[in-house]
Design an enzyme around this catalytic site. Sequence first.
Site, PDB file in Angstrom:
ATOM      1  N   LYS A 222       0.801  -1.234   0.000  1.00 35.92           N
ATOM      2  CA  LYS A 222       0.000   0.000   0.000  1.00 35.92           C
ATOM      3  C   LYS A 222       0.835   1.286   0.000  1.00 35.92           C
ATOM      4  O   LYS A 222       0.348   2.350   0.359  1.00 35.92           O
ATOM      5  CB  LYS A 222      -1.006   0.049   1.175  1.00 35.92           C
TER       6      LYS A 222
ATOM      7  N   HIS B 207       7.236  -7.485  -2.043  1.00 33.22           N
ATOM      8  CA  HIS B 207       6.949  -6.841  -0.759  1.00 33.22           C
ATOM      9  C   HIS B 207       7.830  -7.441   0.339  1.00 33.22           C
ATOM     10  O   HIS B 207       7.638  -7.162   1.511  1.00 33.22           O
ATOM     11  CB  HIS B 207       5.497  -7.090  -0.336  1.00 33.22           C
TER      12      HIS B 207
ATOM     13  N   SER C  12      -4.872   2.985   3.979  1.00 32.01           N
ATOM     14  CA  SER C  12      -5.040   2.295   2.700  1.00 32.01           C
ATOM     15  C   SER C  12      -5.211   0.788   2.925  1.00 32.01           C
ATOM     16  O   SER C  12      -6.095   0.159   2.342  1.00 32.01           O
ATOM     17  CB  SER C  12      -3.818   2.589   1.814  1.00 32.01           C
TER      18      SER C  12
HETATM   19  P1  A3P Z   1      -4.956   4.893  -1.204  1.00 30.29           P
HETATM   20  O1  A3P Z   1      -5.659   3.689  -0.677  1.00 30.29           O
HETATM   21  O2  A3P Z   1      -4.483   5.817  -0.126  1.00 30.29           O
HETATM   22  O3  A3P Z   1      -5.754   5.625  -2.234  1.00 30.29           O
HETATM   23  P2  A3P Z   1      -0.116  -0.347  -3.684  1.00 30.29           P
HETATM   24  O4  A3P Z   1      -0.068  -0.276  -5.166  1.00 30.29           O
HETATM   25  O5  A3P Z   1       1.237  -0.464  -3.060  1.00 30.29           O
HETATM   26  O6  A3P Z   1      -1.066  -1.397  -3.214  1.00 30.29           O
HETATM   27  O7  A3P Z   1      -0.632   1.058  -3.149  1.00 30.29           O
HETATM   28  C1  A3P Z   1      -1.978   1.439  -3.303  1.00 30.29           C
HETATM   29  C2  A3P Z   1      -2.122   2.926  -2.975  1.00 30.29           C
HETATM   30  O8  A3P Z   1      -1.489   3.706  -4.023  1.00 30.29           O
HETATM   31  C3  A3P Z   1      -3.575   3.368  -2.939  1.00 30.29           C
HETATM   32  O9  A3P Z   1      -3.626   4.401  -1.948  1.00 30.29           O
HETATM   33  C4  A3P Z   1      -3.763   3.889  -4.347  1.00 30.29           C
HETATM   34  O10 A3P Z   1      -4.859   4.748  -4.494  1.00 30.29           O
HETATM   35  C5  A3P Z   1      -2.446   4.614  -4.554  1.00 30.29           C
HETATM   36  N1  A3P Z   1      -2.153   4.867  -5.985  1.00 30.29           N
HETATM   37  C6  A3P Z   1      -2.169   3.984  -7.000  1.00 30.29           C
HETATM   38  N2  A3P Z   1      -1.896   4.582  -8.158  1.00 30.29           N
HETATM   39  C7  A3P Z   1      -1.685   5.895  -7.880  1.00 30.29           C
HETATM   40  C8  A3P Z   1      -1.350   7.045  -8.687  1.00 30.29           C
HETATM   41  N3  A3P Z   1      -1.195   6.948 -10.008  1.00 30.29           N
HETATM   42  N4  A3P Z   1      -1.208   8.235  -8.047  1.00 30.29           N
HETATM   43  C9  A3P Z   1      -1.370   8.332  -6.723  1.00 30.29           C
HETATM   44  N5  A3P Z   1      -1.687   7.295  -5.913  1.00 30.29           N
HETATM   45  C10 A3P Z   1      -1.833   6.082  -6.489  1.00 30.29           C
END
Ligand code: A3P
Length: 284
Positions: A44, A99, A129
Amino acid sequence: GMSAYFWFEGIPFPAMLYKREIIKESRDKFVIRDEDTVIVTYPKSGTNWLIEIVCLIQTKGNPKWIQSVPTWERSPWIETKKELSMLINMEGPRLMSSHLPFHLFPKSFFRSKAKVIYVIRNPRDVLVSGYFFGRNTNLIDNPESLGTYIERFLKGNVPYGSWFEHTRDWLSMRKNDNFLLLSYEDMKEVTICDFLGKKLEPDELDLVLKYSSFQAMKENKMYNFSIIRKDVNINGLVLMRKGVPGDWKNHFTVAQAENFDKVFQEKMAETSVLLEDLSPGSPS
Ligand code: A3P
């Protein structure tokens, strides 16, 4: 409860996705090659975002690849069975994701010149998140309340264990030439290009930014692996949930924020230099 997990070397792994023997195999036997690049994050922290950026840098902003091939084939996961075998047979230079905490990472990496890009994010936002992720998927247990999830997070009783240890251990690499530290709050495409030795024209860089934007990624469903795993249920909306820094302020109470800061300061005392950007702030 934590029933849907198994523990390996002190780390809880969601049993639906991982197998003990594969985690062990990836650590002890998987051979990382000098020309490889690995995206490493605590869950996340913006993993999918960085995968998209790196893939777009490779295609100089052309979105065809990211729009037609799922993320797990462009950047396979080291620690899952199918993708590990995909990686073993893949020609180089390979891009891959993980991860894994430092102590479970493939041992061969530490003898190689392979590159690691590590993304760090305000752990309060990582927590929020992860909390909403847990509530919108059957992969990990559904947390009862934010309060109980905060307690679990602070103890490391969440998938991939303690954020504090993951971050602290990986940051021990930060002086190495083959290690790039990025933050979610300050994602710098040019820095990534430099690290990967890619030179992009300004208009190509604009395309990278355009197709890795939150909105563009929300429209591109190539990151939601529930499309191939019938037993996995993920509400796609939660993968691209809000995409902003500081959303934790809308969810933590003042007392929860104070408690978090106390633990943060205790556990991260020696790592503070690079965590300045992740200023605590207070709930609104
Ligand atoms: P939130 O839940 O705070 O919105 P991961 O890919 O490591 O699982 O992380 C997911 C988080 O990254 C989520 O956060 C998601 O919305 C955010 N995220 C994914 N793509 C993004 C982008 N292009 N710009 C900003 N945040 C992004």
